[in-house]
Design an enzyme around this catalytic site. Structure first.
Site, PDB file in Angstrom:
ATOM      1  N   GLN A 130       0.824  -1.221   0.000  1.00 11.67           N
ATOM      2  CA  GLN A 130       0.000   0.000   0.000  1.00 11.67           C
ATOM      3  C   GLN A 130       0.853   1.264   0.000  1.00 11.67           C
ATOM      4  O   GLN A 130       0.375   2.333  -0.325  1.00 11.67           O
ATOM      5  CB  GLN A 130      -0.960   0.002   1.182  1.00 11.67           C
ATOM      6  N   CYS A 136      -5.333   0.872   3.480  1.00  8.83           N
ATOM      7  CA  CYS A 136      -5.418  -0.511   3.971  1.00  8.83           C
ATOM      8  C   CYS A 136      -6.815  -1.084   3.750  1.00  8.83           C
ATOM      9  O   CYS A 136      -6.970  -2.243   3.398  1.00  8.83           O
ATOM     10  CB  CYS A 136      -5.045  -0.566   5.454  1.00  8.83           C
ATOM     11  N   HIS A 273      -6.220  -0.519  11.662  1.00  8.47           N
ATOM     12  CA  HIS A 273      -5.644  -1.117  10.466  1.00  8.47           C
ATOM     13  C   HIS A 273      -6.565  -2.215   9.933  1.00  8.47           C
ATOM     14  O   HIS A 273      -7.245  -2.880  10.708  1.00  8.47           O
ATOM     15  CB  HIS A 273      -4.262  -1.685  10.798  1.00  8.47           C
ATOM     16  N   ASN A 293      -1.134  -9.051   5.216  1.00 10.31           N
ATOM     17  CA  ASN A 293      -1.021  -7.600   5.346  1.00 10.31           C
ATOM     18  C   ASN A 293      -0.764  -6.992   3.963  1.00 10.31           C
ATOM     19  O   ASN A 293      -0.586  -7.719   2.970  1.00 10.31           O
ATOM     20  CB  ASN A 293       0.118  -7.281   6.329  1.00 10.31           C
TER      21      ASN A 293
END
Ligand SMILES: *[C@@H]1O[C@H](CO)[C@@H](O)[C@H](O)[C@H]1NC(C)=O
Ligand SMILES: *[C@@H]1O[C@H](CO)[C@@H](O)[C@H](O)[C@H]1NC(C)=O
Length: 326
Positions: A130, A136, A273, A293
């Site tokens: 990202q 996110c 997040h 992630n």
């Protein structure tokens, strides 16, 4: 005698500073870090040293068997905890009120498998990056939709985060957003593929093209808040689930093992997040979630983290989770 001690001390200090310097030089070159002024570099070096000390102290604990995960220097090693916190863009004040979305329990009676890993079935795209854009939420959203599409069609298509960043006006682009809002956008409009609408890591004008839609969803299911059993059922029976978590200052430097951190908060106001639960398992009696992630592959274990499971909803893994349905 005094002189010898002073000399010894000087040597020790020099050696210490030198070790840090070496790690600093490696960190800068590996992450292509360039600082504008000497002062800025000095400040960054000092932050780096303080992070390095925390990392080493933590790993010493791990070596004594007092922690189940390791930390290491990564691309975030020159950020202060506050700067890192600023990157967490699921701000609670912008959270939409989703009164109409009620959790749908599946009332599953059978026994769930002890282990699920959607990566092994081919339902998960490569780890993305990202970068400095706080999107996110868009990566977490494409993740659950990519999984749902694969499970439905057997085809894995990388979907466009930039499409969401630019065109979902109910979210805030690189300034933050929410998965349920983004899923509503996809339900209404569909979403284009990454290859047709590539990621730019910045807010840009919307270039959505209706004749180039890759995937549409029919709906999405919210996980019963805080219910890890429900999350487990959805991961197993439906597919990869978008989850919101607290990514704290230890998460920042996670490199391997099962992330078990009792200081990690689970309340909705702490979740900054968004990531993707792609499976679960257990190791030596410790249950974990397999979590993807969006910080590129040099963070964590090739971009992944194992987060504590069945530990009182640690880090809020099941507080605000949702899965797409095609
Ligand atoms: C992630 O993207 C940023 C910006 O494009 C880049 O500077 C950084 O090196 C990338 N990280 C990795 C590991 O590829
Ligand atoms: C939209 O996509 C179609 C099909 O690929 C293409 O023919 C058309 O030129 C595109 N429109 C715009 C405005 O880019």
């Amino acid at each position: 005698m005094k002189l010898i001690i002073t000399l010894l001390l000087a040597n020790v200090l020099a050696a210490y500073a030198l070790t840090d310097k070496e790690e600093w030089v490696n960190f800068k070159s590996k992450n292509k870090k360039v600082y504008k002024t000497a002062l800025e570099e000095m400040k960054r070096f000092s932050t780096f040293q303080s992070n390095l000390r925390k990392i080493k102290a933590h790993n010493a604990k791990e070596e004594q068997g007092l922690s189940s995960y390791r930390m290491g220097v990564n691309a975030f090693a020159d950020l202060t905890p506050n700067e890192f916190k600023d990157m967490m863009t699921l701000s609670n004040s912008q959270r939409p009120e989703d009164k109409e979305i009620t959790p749908t329990k599946l009332h599953y009676d059978g026994e769930l498998p002890t282990e699920v890993d959607w990566r092994k079935k081919g339902a998960v795209t490569e780890v993305k990056n990202q970068s400095k854009c706080g999107a996110c939420w868009s990566f977490s959203t494409t993740g659950t939709v990519e999984g749902a599409y694969f499970i439905k069609t057997g085809k894995l298509v990388s979907l466009s985060e930039q499409n969401l960043v630019d065109c979902d006006k109910n979210n805030y682009g690189c300034g933050g957003g929410y998965m349920t809002t983004a899923l509503k956008y996809i339900e209404k409009n569909g979403i284009m593929a990454d290859k047709d609408y590539p990621y730019e890591a910045k807010d840009d004008k919307c270039r959505f093209n209706k004749s180039n839609i890759a995937v549409k969803i029919t709906s999405f299911i919210r996980i019963a808040s805080g219910d890890e059993q429900d999350l487990q059922e959805k991961v197993e029976l439906v597919g990869p689930v978008s989850i919101a978590i607290e990514a704290n200052k230890n998460f920042q430097f996670y490199t391997s093992g099962i992330f078990d951190d009792i200081s990690c908060q689970s309340g909705i106001q702490s979740l900054g997040h968004a990531v993707l639960a792609v499976g679960y398992g257990s190791e030596k009696g410790k249950d974990y979630w397999i979590v993807k992630n969006s910080w590129a592959t040099d963070w964590g274990m090739d971009g992944y983290i194992l987060m504590s499971r069945n530990k009182n909803n640690q880090c809020g893994v099941a507080t605000d989770a949702v899965v797409a349905i095609i």
